[in-house]
Structure formats: C-alpha cells, structure tokens
Enzyme design. Structure first.
Site, short mmCIF file in Angstrom:
data_model
loop_
_atom_site.label_atom_id
_atom_site.label_comp_id
_atom_site.label_asym_id
_atom_site.label_seq_id
_atom_site.Cartn_x
_atom_site.Cartn_y
_atom_site.Cartn_z
N GLN A 215 0.88 -1.30 -0.10
CA GLN A 215 -0.07 -0.16 0.01
C GLN A 215 0.95 1.13 0.08
OE1 GLN A 215 -3.33 -0.57 -0.11
NE2 GLN A 215 -3.61 1.84 -0.26
N VAL A 245 -6.28 7.02 -2.71
CA VAL A 245 -5.24 5.79 -2.42
C VAL A 245 -5.40 5.87 -0.99
CG1 VAL A 245 -3.11 4.58 -2.76
CG2 VAL A 245 -4.15 6.02 -4.49
N ALA A 246 -5.72 4.89 -0.22
CA ALA A 246 -5.60 4.84 1.27
C ALA A 246 -4.12 4.95 1.75
CB ALA A 246 -6.44 3.56 1.83
N SER A 251 -6.02 0.54 4.31
CA SER A 251 -6.91 0.11 3.20
C SER A 251 -7.60 -1.12 3.50
CB SER A 251 -5.87 -0.18 1.95
OG SER A 251 -6.49 -1.30 1.10
N HIS A 253 -8.12 -3.62 1.65
CA HIS A 253 -7.63 -4.59 1.11
C HIS A 253 -6.49 -5.34 2.11
CE1 HIS A 253 -9.04 -4.35 -2.99
NE2 HIS A 253 -8.84 -3.20 -2.97
N ASP A 260 -11.07 -5.63 -5.93
CA ASP A 260 -11.52 -4.89 -6.97
C ASP A 260 -11.77 -5.74 -8.27
OD1 ASP A 260 -10.84 -2.77 -5.34
OD2 ASP A 260 -8.77 -2.52 -6.17
N GLU A 303 -16.20 4.07 -5.71
CA GLU A 303 -15.42 2.81 -6.37
C GLU A 303 -16.21 1.77 -6.49
OE1 GLU A 303 -11.92 1.63 -4.32
OE2 GLU A 303 -11.03 3.62 -4.36
N HIS A 306 -15.07 -1.84 -6.24
CA HIS A 306 -14.44 -2.24 -4.92
C HIS A 306 -15.68 -3.18 -4.12
CE1 HIS A 306 -11.75 -2.16 -1.37
NE2 HIS A 306 -12.70 -2.12 -0.58
ZN LIG Z 1 -10.29 -1.67 -3.68
#
Ligand SMILES: [Zn+2]
Length: 334
Positions: A215, A245-246, A251, A253, A260, A303, A306
């Site tokens: 990340q 963007v985290a 994130s 993720h 995604d 998003e 996502h």
């Molecule tokens: Zn994502």
C-alpha cells in the site's frame, strides 16, 4: 507650605462635589425619561421561523446550526446538545430526516432539505424498532478506514491464492498470485457463477489482499504521479492522493476480504457488470464499500469496482437499510 496644601485640598473637595452633582443631575434626567418612555416589549427571537438558505454541513457553526439542531430535536431526529456546531450527531440526524422524507440522504442541509425541515409537513422521527441486528456481538465485520487502521502486524486468517481455489477460466486474475481470505474467495466464486448465469460473463480480479508495505508503494507512486502530471507540490500531491489511495494501514485490502473487480479494457463503472454487482452483490455477502451517496461518510470517492465481503446477513441488512459499514457498526454501539 501649609496654605498651599490647604488650597489644594479645598480645590479637590470642590471638584468632587461638582462631579457628584453632575452625576446626580444625570441620574435625575435619566429617571425622568425612563418614567415617561414606554418599556420596549422584547419579542422572542423567531427561532426557526424561516429557513436559512445557507448550506449547512459538517463543520458549519453558528446560530443557523443551532436553529437546525433545535428543530431536529423537536422532531425527534437529534438527541445531542444544541451547541451550534454541525458535527457527526447533527449529520446523522439530517441523514435520518432525509431518509424519512424521501430526500437524498447526504447529511447536508441544503435549500431543499432545509425547506422540508422547516415546512409544516415535516414529520416526526419514526422510531423503527431497532432492527434485529444479525450476529449481534460476534463476528462483526472488521472496520478499516481512514480513522481505523488495521492493527499493526495483522495478517488475515486463511489466505489462499485465488488460482488454487477459483475454477479455471471463471475469472481473469490480473495478478496471477493474488490472494484473499478463503471464505471471501468462496463467496466470490458463488457470486461470479450467479453473474455468469445472468449473462455477465467477463470478470477480472484486479486486487485482493494487499500488505501495508505494498500500500505504501502504491501511495508513493500516486503522489509521484500527481507531482508529475498536475505539477503539484509534494504536500498538495499527498493530500490529493489520500482521496483515492488509502494510506498504508487504512486500506480495506489489508483485511483479505476486499476485491477490486474489473473488466479488461473498460471503465468498470460504465459496464453492465458494475450494474449487476450493485444490484446483486449483497445476495452473496458483499457490499459496495464506496458509493456516491456515502462519500461523506467513507471519505472516499465512489469505487464501483471495490467489493468487501462481510457475510450475507450483514450485507443484506446494510442493503435494506441503505447503510455504509461505518453506519451499520454504529448501530451496535447504540
Ligand atoms: Zn479496492
């Protein structure tokens, strides 16, 4: 020497006497005037008599916010302090009001919402008996967002490589080694199978589990990109990058529960797959985590690609009540 002192003292006494007389005189005049002047009747301030046209939103302060809080309190939507500060509680109250009055529940009090709040047709809050929340107290979905980082050193349980679990040719794997939590992958397989049965054949997984280190790379790359493309200063570029963007640790993720989903060669938001996902993902235990109508709450631009696995009971509940994960989890704290 003595006569000088005496003269000075006499002068002071005369001065004091003179001033006192002046003051007495002024008081007498004032008293006389007050006696003949009718007392003004002070009209109570017209609290929320008419709406302001100003847009009130998170961060707004002042008397207009105070009036708004007073009115929302009267209608049963607001339970906090009437402090004139538009914070989270006020926002939630506005969202509930909007939801109950068929308005876009964006939590901002613009002209339309204000007109409804101050109108004679404004309804009292309907207290829906707190819905039987699924799985109360256990297995709540994990919250990872800007203010709630993943615990340091956290590694998701049961990470599997998609290529080992997903039937061949069902999905395109952008990264052949992409991994995610086994349960989430199994749910994903079921969901894609259902989509394909509905005629949406082509799906690609662009992202699954992502480590905080990865990340950090993505975040840095985005900052550099913005510096180059938009000629931003490093600081501005960082701020702008945080919108899309985290920051490492924040994130979804990192949970191993987010994917995604994309379609190669297309902007996903424009594809029928995106529409299908929006309509059906909850049936398979997924939520669209970042949607346009929850942008204020999630802090992320929409998003459509996502998805986050939360399990079917939670996903259905959030879908049926139009709740972002943050709002859903807040119900458990009430
Ligand atoms: Zn994502």
């Amino acid at each position: 020497m003595l006569p000088v002192v005496l003269i000075l003292m006499a002068a002071m006494l005369i001065g004091v006497f003179y001033l006192r007389n002046k003051t007495d005189e002024a008081n007498r005049v004032y008293a006389a005037e007050a006696a003949i002047t009718p007392k003004p009747t002070i009209a109570p301030p017209a609290i929320y008599a008419k709406p302001t046209d100003a847009l009130l939103r998170s961060g707004s302060v002042g008397v207009e916010v105070q009036q708004l809080q007073t009115k929302l309190k009267e209608l049963g939507f607001y339970t906090g302090e009437v402090d004139g500060q538009f914070g989270g509680g006020t926002k939630t109250a506005v969202v509930h009001f909007q939801e109950q009055h068929g308005l876009n529940p964006d939590g901002m009090a613009g002209a339309e919402t204000l007109a409804a709040i101050y109108s004679a047709g404004a309804k009292h809050m309907v207290v829906t008996p707190r819905p039987a929340l699924p799985a109360s107290g256990q297995d709540l979905p994990m919250l990872v967002n800007r203010t709630s980082s993943i615990p340091e050193g956290y590694t998701p349980r049961d990470l599997v490589a998609l290529k080992d679990v997903v039937p061949r040719d069902m999905l395109i794997l952008k990264d052949p080694d992409v991994r995610a939590n086994r349960q989430a992958v199994e749910a994903l397989v079921k969901m894609i199978r259902a989509a394909q049965a509905d005629g949406q054949q082509v799906w690609q997984v662009s992202e699954g589990y992502r480590t905080p280190a990865r990340q950090q790379e993505l975040f840095n790359a985005q900052v550099q990109q913005l510096i180059k493309d938009e000629q931003l200063s490093e600081e501005s570029a960082r701020k702008a990058a945080e919108k899309t963007v985290a920051l490492p640790g924040t994130s979804e993720h990192h949970t191993g529960l987010a994917f995604d989903l994309t379609v190669p060669g297309y902007f996903f938001g424009d594809t029928p797959q995106a529409q299908w996902l929006e309509n059906h993902c909850f049936e398979h235990g997924f939520i669209l985590r970042y949607t346009a109508n929850k942008e204020e709450i999630t802090g992320f631009l929409p998003e459509p690609w996502h998805v986050r696995y939360v399990g079917e009971a939670h996903a259905r509940f959030m879908e049926e009540h139009n709740l972002a994960l943050e709002e859903y989890l807040a119900l458990y704290r009430q």
